[in-house]
Design a protein around this motif. Structure first.
Motif: not given
Length: 187
Positions: A1-29
């Motif tokens: 399986m692939a190694r993936i990097l998610i780079v983000y900037e989040s001022k109030y937390g929603q972009t971080e939350k979306i990043s973590r959601f994507i990461a969790d989905k990919m980790k589950a695969r």
């Protein structure tokens, strides 16, 4: 399986939350996924097959740290399967003029950073009134009113369509199997 990097900037937390959601989905695969805040110390990108970048829109642009990170790594980004997601409330407006304006902000970011990802999307974010200061709360209230969002600043609201985010993650996994690009971008 692939190694993936998610780079983000989040001022109030929603972009971080979306990043973590994507990461969790990919980790589950079965993929290995690392998260990196754009303002953090830089990392060696050669270890990653796919890179995803995410950022919120504020005042018609992206956070300085995110723009700087992408600009500094555009050479590596342009030869790997990459994706970008933008987070903003403007996308909730059904007015075509506003939709085109949001797309122009994204395209302008790509021009300024000399990067062209294979996939990009715009997601609605959140109104985190409880995290805003007095001035920001009033600005966000005005933006919310224009976009038809909730205006009671005594509570927080989330507008992210998690099915769209999930589809984006699936699309990114599909592009990582394509051959890497070797592009010299001219805008």
């Amino acid at each position: 399986m692939a190694r993936i990097l998610i780079v983000y900037e989040s001022k109030y937390g929603q972009t971080e939350k979306i990043s973590r959601f994507i990461a969790d989905k990919m980790k589950a695969r079965g993929h290995s996924v690392d998260l990196l805040e754009a303002h953090a110390k830089s990392t060696d990108l050669s270890h990653y097959r796919t890179i995803i970048v995410g950022g919120p829109v504020y005042a018609n642009g992206y956070p300085r740290a995110l723009s700087k990170w992408v600009r500094n790594h555009s050479g590596d980004l342009n030869i790997k399967p990459t994706a970008f997601f933008s987070v903003c409330l403007g996308v909730m407006q059904k007015d075509q003029t506003v939709q085109r304006s949001e797309a122009r902000i994204v395209q302008g970011f790509f021009r300024k950073t000399n990067w062209l990802p294979k996939k990009w999307a715009i997601f609605a974010g959140a109104l985190n009134y409880s995290r805003y200061g007095w001035f920001t709360k009033r600005i966000m209230h005005t933006i919310a009113k224009r976009s038809g969002a909730d205006t009671d600043w005594n509570r927080d609201y989330e507008y992210t369509d998690w099915k769209e985010v999930s589809q984006f993650a699936d699309d990114v996994l599909a592009i990582q199997n394509e051959e890497p690009m070797n592009m010299n971008l001219v805008f």
